[in-house]
Each structure stands twice: as C-alpha cells, then as structure tokens.
Write an enzyme that holds these catalytic residues in place. Sequence first.
Site, PDB file in Angstrom:
ATOM      1  N   HIS A 103      -2.891   7.543   6.680  1.00  0.00           N
ATOM      2  CA  HIS A 103      -1.934   8.443   6.025  1.00  0.00           C
ATOM      3  C   HIS A 103      -2.639   9.671   5.452  1.00  0.00           C
ATOM      4  O   HIS A 103      -2.104  10.778   5.490  1.00  0.00           O
ATOM      5  CB  HIS A 103      -1.181   7.725   4.900  1.00  0.00           C
ATOM      6  CG  HIS A 103       0.004   6.946   5.341  1.00  0.00           C
ATOM      7  ND1 HIS A 103       1.104   7.515   5.947  1.00  0.00           N
ATOM      8  CD2 HIS A 103       0.268   5.620   5.250  1.00  0.00           C
ATOM      9  CE1 HIS A 103       1.994   6.579   6.211  1.00  0.00           C
ATOM     10  NE2 HIS A 103       1.514   5.418   5.804  1.00  0.00           N
ATOM     11  N   GLN A 115       2.953   9.923   1.191  1.00  0.00           N
ATOM     12  CA  GLN A 115       4.222   9.217   1.299  1.00  0.00           C
ATOM     13  C   GLN A 115       5.177   9.554   0.161  1.00  0.00           C
ATOM     14  O   GLN A 115       6.365   9.271   0.266  1.00  0.00           O
ATOM     15  CB  GLN A 115       3.991   7.708   1.364  1.00  0.00           C
ATOM     16  CG  GLN A 115       3.330   7.274   2.656  1.00  0.00           C
ATOM     17  CD  GLN A 115       3.148   5.790   2.686  1.00  0.00           C
ATOM     18  OE1 GLN A 115       2.145   5.258   2.195  1.00  0.00           O
ATOM     19  NE2 GLN A 115       4.121   5.094   3.253  1.00  0.00           N
ATOM     20  N   CYS A 161       5.657   0.062   7.683  1.00  0.00           N
ATOM     21  CA  CYS A 161       5.335   1.172   6.792  1.00  0.00           C
ATOM     22  C   CYS A 161       6.568   1.534   5.973  1.00  0.00           C
ATOM     23  O   CYS A 161       7.675   1.587   6.519  1.00  0.00           O
ATOM     24  CB  CYS A 161       4.874   2.377   7.616  1.00  0.00           C
ATOM     25  SG  CYS A 161       4.426   3.824   6.659  1.00  0.00           S
ATOM     26  N   LEU A 162       6.363   1.798   4.699  1.00  0.00           N
ATOM     27  CA  LEU A 162       7.487   2.182   3.844  1.00  0.00           C
ATOM     28  C   LEU A 162       8.115   3.497   4.291  1.00  0.00           C
ATOM     29  O   LEU A 162       9.293   3.736   4.033  1.00  0.00           O
ATOM     30  CB  LEU A 162       7.026   2.285   2.384  1.00  0.00           C
ATOM     31  CG  LEU A 162       6.541   0.983   1.753  1.00  0.00           C
ATOM     32  CD1 LEU A 162       5.973   1.244   0.361  1.00  0.00           C
ATOM     33  CD2 LEU A 162       7.656  -0.046   1.705  1.00  0.00           C
ATOM     34  N   GLY A 182       0.836  -1.189   0.000  1.00  0.00           N
ATOM     35  CA  GLY A 182       0.000   0.000   0.000  1.00  0.00           C
ATOM     36  C   GLY A 182       0.871   1.238   0.000  1.00  0.00           C
ATOM     37  O   GLY A 182       2.016   1.208   0.472  1.00  0.00           O
ATOM     38  N   HIS A 217      -4.717   1.447   7.387  1.00  0.00           N
ATOM     39  CA  HIS A 217      -3.362   1.995   7.491  1.00  0.00           C
ATOM     40  C   HIS A 217      -3.171   3.120   6.472  1.00  0.00           C
ATOM     41  O   HIS A 217      -2.698   4.211   6.813  1.00  0.00           O
ATOM     42  CB  HIS A 217      -2.340   0.875   7.257  1.00  0.00           C
ATOM     43  CG  HIS A 217      -0.919   1.312   7.295  1.00  0.00           C
ATOM     44  ND1 HIS A 217      -0.089   1.042   8.357  1.00  0.00           N
ATOM     45  CD2 HIS A 217      -0.164   2.012   6.399  1.00  0.00           C
ATOM     46  CE1 HIS A 217       1.113   1.555   8.114  1.00  0.00           C
ATOM     47  NE2 HIS A 217       1.090   2.144   6.920  1.00  0.00           N
ATOM     48  N   GLU A 218      -3.552   2.867   5.218  1.00  0.00           N
ATOM     49  CA  GLU A 218      -3.386   3.886   4.182  1.00  0.00           C
ATOM     50  C   GLU A 218      -4.343   5.057   4.391  1.00  0.00           C
ATOM     51  O   GLU A 218      -3.983   6.213   4.162  1.00  0.00           O
ATOM     52  CB  GLU A 218      -3.563   3.281   2.785  1.00  0.00           C
ATOM     53  CG  GLU A 218      -2.571   2.176   2.449  1.00  0.00           C
ATOM     54  CD  GLU A 218      -1.112   2.548   2.654  1.00  0.00           C
ATOM     55  OE1 GLU A 218      -0.747   3.726   2.502  1.00  0.00           O
ATOM     56  OE2 GLU A 218      -0.322   1.640   2.966  1.00  0.00           O
TER      57      GLU A 218
END
Length: 189
Positions: A150, A51, A104-105, A46, A146-147
């Site tokens: 963001h 991000q 998380c990235l 994701g 989660h996304e």
Amino acid sequence: MAIRPIRLYGDPVLRQRTKRVESVDAELRTLIDDMIDTMRNAEGIGLAAPQIGRLERIFVVDVSPMKEEMEEEFQDILPQQPMVLVNPELTWESELEEKFEEGCLSIPDLRELVVRPESIEIAYQDVTMQKHSHAVGGILARVFQHEYDHLEGVLFTDHISPFRRSLLKRKLTEISQGDIQVNYPVQSV
C-alpha cells in the site's frame, strides 16, 4: 480518537507512493491512533495511511485476532500488538514462497490467492523514531508485505493474473463506485 472513512478501490490515493516521515508530532500521533481505531472498527488486521487518504509512510498491524490460526511456535514470539511501523523497508525476502488468500479493507468482499515470500525481514521506526528490525514468517510476514505494498501504491489485486483480474472487473467497478455493503465508513471516488 476518530474512525476515518476507508478509501475504496479506484481512489487515486491508493496508487500513490508515500512520503518518508521525518518526525512523529502530535498530529501524526493522532493519525496513528485514528488508524488503529479505524482498523479495529472495520475488523481488519492491518491498515496503511493511503487507505485513509494520507501519504505518510506509516502502517499499523494487529494480528492478535488471528492468534489461534498462527503456528504455535510463532504465538510465543508475536511482537506486542498493535504494531506501528513508520518508514518501513523490506530488507530481505525468502526465496521460498507461499500462496494464501488475501483480502483488503479497500477492496471489500473480494478475496484472492496471492503468492508472496514466506518470510521477510523488515526495518522500521516506531512512534518515537527508534529503529527496529524483525525477521518474521507466516501471517505477520504476509500482513507486513500487504501493507508495505500500500505504501508503494500496489494493491493485492496487482499480484493476481491479468486473466483473473479481468474476471473480477465487474466487481472491482462496483467497489470503485461505492456499490457495496460494509459495516464501516468508506469513501469512493
């Protein structure tokens, strides 16, 4: 398409709320394609627009790499991957919650147990601005939440206890300073 650098923990853009998308033009289609390429290049499942430093209310998801880990009955109803969610809104959350380790990235090399609703319903638009709604559970519900966070300026570390966060302070500081080793391009503050 292009691989864009992923913003790291500490970048102020990750704490900003996103703005509603009124239409998907050629520039936004390129952004979405870049988001998918960037997510895949980083071996993520994701990626949200903040991000990569953008404040459009968009995220992309592709949980197909985790298909083997999903419950068998869910594999049959998995929506076409990757998914592009424009202007998503959580419209329902189950009272039943589950704990699961998240990463998380934007916060590489850090995983923590996070409690979230087990199932959700999400309404969104696709790249043609058609409206959709899905009730989902399991890993897809977790990735959507989660996304979605963001897009609200919330990180998964906000869901862990202040005590646990204090134990991670040094690691989070290193990440914010770009003192990490990852196999994808990043941008620190």
